[in-house]
Design an enzyme around this catalytic site. Structure first.
Site, mmCIF file in Angstrom:
data_model
loop_
_atom_site.group_PDB
_atom_site.id
_atom_site.type_symbol
_atom_site.label_atom_id
_atom_site.label_comp_id
_atom_site.label_asym_id
_atom_site.label_seq_id
_atom_site.Cartn_x
_atom_site.Cartn_y
_atom_site.Cartn_z
ATOM 1 N N MET A 89 0.912 -5.613 6.463
ATOM 2 C CA MET A 89 0.060 -4.480 6.112
ATOM 3 C C MET A 89 -0.185 -4.510 4.613
ATOM 4 O O MET A 89 0.719 -4.772 3.815
ATOM 5 C CB MET A 89 0.767 -3.189 6.488
ATOM 6 N N CYS A 90 -1.418 -4.244 4.276
ATOM 7 C CA CYS A 90 -1.741 -4.239 2.853
ATOM 8 C C CYS A 90 -1.806 -2.798 2.371
ATOM 9 O O CYS A 90 -2.825 -2.128 2.517
ATOM 10 C CB CYS A 90 -3.074 -4.951 2.632
ATOM 11 N N LEU A 91 -0.710 -2.365 1.867
ATOM 12 C CA LEU A 91 -0.627 -0.978 1.417
ATOM 13 C C LEU A 91 -0.492 -0.997 -0.097
ATOM 14 O O LEU A 91 0.407 -1.634 -0.634
ATOM 15 C CB LEU A 91 0.592 -0.310 2.055
#
Lengths: 153, 660
Positions: A89-91
């Protein structure tokens, strides 16, 4: 690392006692506080509504000085999540240079939820999905719903 | 008695050429006594300097003296024999008046000594050195040596015998003898020096006051449990480090327990407890040179004692071995800051397991960790600061440490960044000492600070100055602190004072004629003895601090004279007098009851300061010199008292902070 353990247990107690809506947290392994299982409901009003997504939150040993990592164990069709087994996930707040030790897991979870509500196609890891999201919103919603039904039940 | 006193005093004064200066100085206080008082502040400053010096060098000195063990026995022999040459009668006579006073003297002696042996010894013959010894680095050598030799070489019997004999000679003091002998058994010197001082100094009124204070103090004392803390001590001069161990603390649940110290064994391993839970669990060290049963610590009436329990490799108190191998030693009183060594390095101490254990003991310091008006106030200020900060636009989360999410509370080690964000030092340490050092990025607000930046560069605009000024208006010394200090001091004093009181009164009446003369006499004696021992370097320093030395010696030995000087020359408010008397009593009683406690909080605490550490009552964030102002306002009154305490309490450094 007793220090980090203390903080983690503290945060765990906080999150389990007062979790964000639609999120439940448990330890993946009772003896290891560094891995959390997170069950997240698809936020209502999104193509992911009705789906149950399993995430794995891994806290590094030098947490909170290093950012934790959050992965979708359930496949999700989303511009900011890799559509593979890893489900990375690109948070934004989890990036190394953005992470602050003062950030808390609670805020990570709410940020993750927010990302499901509002995908961020400009910072996507799945370019094709981002393109679809930008150019064909209806098609994106439909496809996302299909994948949600397929994987997240 | 009067004859005795007169006779010795004159010849001695003239005789020692080296110390003539000193003697002369001392003498003035005796007759007019007034001259000393005006100079106080200056001398006090010098004393504080001496004290710091001591702290820095005393330990090393002691080690030196230890190494030069050859000289010691001689000194001890000399010191003891010294009075005899004049004639046995004469020697005993001058002392006898002193001896009745003994009970008070212990108070002074005990608090004074950094090293218990030194102090004890010093009181007897070298009263000036012992009083000063704790304070000044250079004196300890002499005092320490003599003390060492005395204690080490000469069993107590000499001491005990001598005083009793003296007492017997005194018709007046005969009634007192049994009590005295008990107290004196420990140190003859104490009796002579301390007793004389107190008796002369205080009128009966003072004594009664002090007695009251003491009795009051006792009740309070019970509320505070005796505590001891073992901290690793590394002698800077040692060839190799001693055994490494983390600090261990014990708080006696009832105050009656004995803490057994021995080799660590897994079987007896204690579960790790929070430091603040009372426990008398045995203390173990992982070293082969520590016997399974090595030594014991216990606390009686506020005073801590140590005893070797048949250890094979020995227990050393300030470098002095307490007993021969496999024999049990008598109890030795210990003081805060004493160095206790268990065993001797074996096989060269190459391996950690063969290294001796060097412990710095910290006694009855529990009060420092409790909420005090000082730390509560500063903590409150800190909270306000952080509250303002978060209001200003930080993440308004809380005043918790953002690393561990725990609350920031008093008595924690904190780190405050320039942006006013605050964390536990333990938590933020990894960031501070991270790869970016000396640049520190605040994990809360990302402000980057240069931790090596020159502190003078901080721009001060008028606004900030105003803020600072307003901040400092707060009362510096909260009443609570004072109360506590008084309470503690009184507690300390209690035991000895009552016994002493009556005895003192008797002594006073008997000795009233001689009081003035005797102190001078003693001073002379003291000066003479140490003079031989001094080496050139010491002498130099001695000259430098001559005034101090004189003053100190006068204080310690002829405290009576000085006190009388205070009272006569300067109007002293009653409160102060009470305090001082309480202090002196406390000190004296402390030797009997518990010097550790007495010396720690009592005298200095009145000024709102701890014994060892200079305390800034204004708080960590104000550096505008208000502390000095405050001291000035309160300080004049207290300075005299401080001097007394300074002489008696060697380790208290606080004066320096006050003075500056």
């Amino acid at each position: 690392m007793a220090n980090s353990q203390r903080r983690i247990t503290k945060e765990l107690a906080e999150v389990t006692s007062d979790p964000p809506a639609g999120v439940t947290v448990s330890l993946a392994n009772e003896s290891n506080v560094h891995e959390w299982n997170i069950m997240m409901d698809g936020p209502p009003g999104t193509p992911y509504a009705g789906g149950k997504f399993k995430l794995l939150l891994v806290l590094p040993t030098d947490y909170p000085f290093k950012a934790p990592t959050l992965n979708f164990k359930t496949k999700i069709w989303h511009p900011n999540v890799t559509f593979d087994e890893k489900g990375s996930m690109c948070l934004g707040m989890l990036k190394g240079d953005v992470w602050k030790p003062s950030s808390k897991i609670m805020s990570i979870l709410t940020a993750a939820q927010q990302l499901l509500v509002e995908p961020n196609p400009d910072d996507a890891v799945e370019a094709s999905i981002a393109q679809k999201f930008k150019e064909d919103k209806a098609g994106f919603i439909k496809e996302a719903q299909e994948y949600t039904k397929k994987y997240a039940n | 008695m009067s004859m005795y006193a007169n006779v010795p005093s004159q010849p001695w004064l003239s005789s020692p050429p080296t110390f003539s200066r000193r003697t002369t100085t001392t003498s003035p206080p005796l007759s007019p006594a007034s001259p000393t008082s005006p100079t106080r502040s200056g001398r006090l400053r010098g004393l504080s300097y001496l004290r710091t010096y001591t702290q820095q060098h005393l330990l090393s000195r002691e080690s030196n003296s230890h190494s030069s063990s050859n000289s010691r026995p001689n000194l001890g022999g000399r010191a003891t024999s010294y009075p005899s040459p004049s004639s046995s009668n004469r020697a005993s006579a001058p002392r006898s008046p002193l001896s009745p006073v003994i009970p008070p003297s212990p108070t002074q002696a005990t608090p004074n000594r950094t090293t218990s042996p030194t102090a004890q010894r010093s009181t007897t013959e070298l009263s000036p050195p012992d009083s000063i010894a704790p304070t000044s680095g250079w004196l300890p050598t002499v005092g320490g040596q003599s003390g060492v030799s005395r204690i080490g070489t000469e069993p107590q019997s000499t001491v005990a015998d001598a005083p009793s004999a003296l007492l017997s000679s005194n018709a007046t003091s005969s009634g007192i003898t049994p009590d005295l002998s008990a107290s004196m058994a420990r140190t003859r010197s104490e009796t002579a020096g301390g007793a004389t001082d107190i008796s002369r100094n205080e009128t009966q009124d003072d004594m009664s006051q002090s007695a009251n204070a003491a009795s009051n103090a006792n009740g309070n004392a019970t509320s505070q449990l005796p505590s001891i803390r073992f901290i690793q001590h590394q002698d800077p001069r040692a060839q190799r480090p001693s055994l490494a161990f983390s600090p261990m603390a014990r708080i006696l649940p009832t105050g009656k327990e004995t803490i057994k110290v021995g080799r660590y064994s897994e079987r007896e391993a204690q579960p790790v407890q929070p430091v603040n839970v009372p426990s008398a669990a045995p203390v173990g060290f992982k070293s082969k040179v520590v016997s399974r049963r090595h030594c014991e610590f216990w606390c009686a009436q506020g005073k801590w004692y140590i005893k070797d329990v048949k250890s094979s490799s020995g227990t050393f108190l300030n470098h002095i071995r307490l007993s021969s191998p496999n024999t049990e030693s008598r109890p030795f009183p210990i003081n805060d800051g004493d160095i206790v060594q268990l065993g001797i390095d074996f096989k060269g101490g190459e391996e950690m397991i063969f290294r001796c254990v060097k412990i710095r003991v910290e006694l009855n310091k529990g009060w420092q960790n409790g909420p005090t008006s000082f730390n509560v106030a500063s903590h409150k200020r800190l909270r306000e600061m952080m509250a303002n900060q978060s209001k200003a636009g930080g993440n308004g989360t809380s005043q918790d440490c953002s690393i561990c999410l725990g609350p920031i509370q008093p008595c924690q080690s904190l780190f405050v960044a320039p942006c006013s964000h605050t964390w536990h030092y333990k938590c933020i340490r990894t960031i501070i000492n991270g790869p970016h050092w000396p640049h520190f990025q605040c994990p809360n607000c990302r402000m980057v600070a240069d931790l090596e930046a020159d502190l003078d560069d901080v721009a001060m605009d008028g606004e900030w100055e105003d803020y600072k000024a307003s901040e400092t208006d707060e009362p510096v010394v909260p009443p609570a602190a004072v109360n506590r200090a008084e309470r503690q001091s009184s507690t300390v004093a209690t035991n000895g004072s009552e016994n002493t009181e009556s005895m003192l009164a008797a002594v006073l009446s008997a000795n009233s004629n001689h009081t003035t003369e005797q102190p001078a006499e003693q001073a002379d004696i003291d000066s003479e003895v140490p003079s031989d021992d001094y080496d050139a370097g010491i002498e130099e320093t001695a000259e430098e601090f001559e005034n101090l030395h004189i003053h100190g010696s006068a204080e310690s030995e002829s405290s009576t004279v000085l006190t009388s000087a205070h009272t006569t020359t300067r109007p002293v408010d009653i409160v102060r007098k009470q305090n001082s008397s309480a202090v002196s009593n406390g000190v004296g009683s402390g030797s009997i009851s518990g010097p550790g406690r007495s010396c720690t909080p009592s005298p200095v605490a009145i000024d709102g300061m701890g014994p060892m550490t200079p305390r800034n009552d204004i708080g960590p964030f104000v550096f505008d010199g208000t502390a000095g102002r405050i001291a000035a306002s309160t300080g004049t009154g207290h300075s005299a008292m401080n001097l007394d305490s300074a002489a008696s309490v060697p380790q208290a450094i606080p004066e320096s902070s006050i003075e500056t």
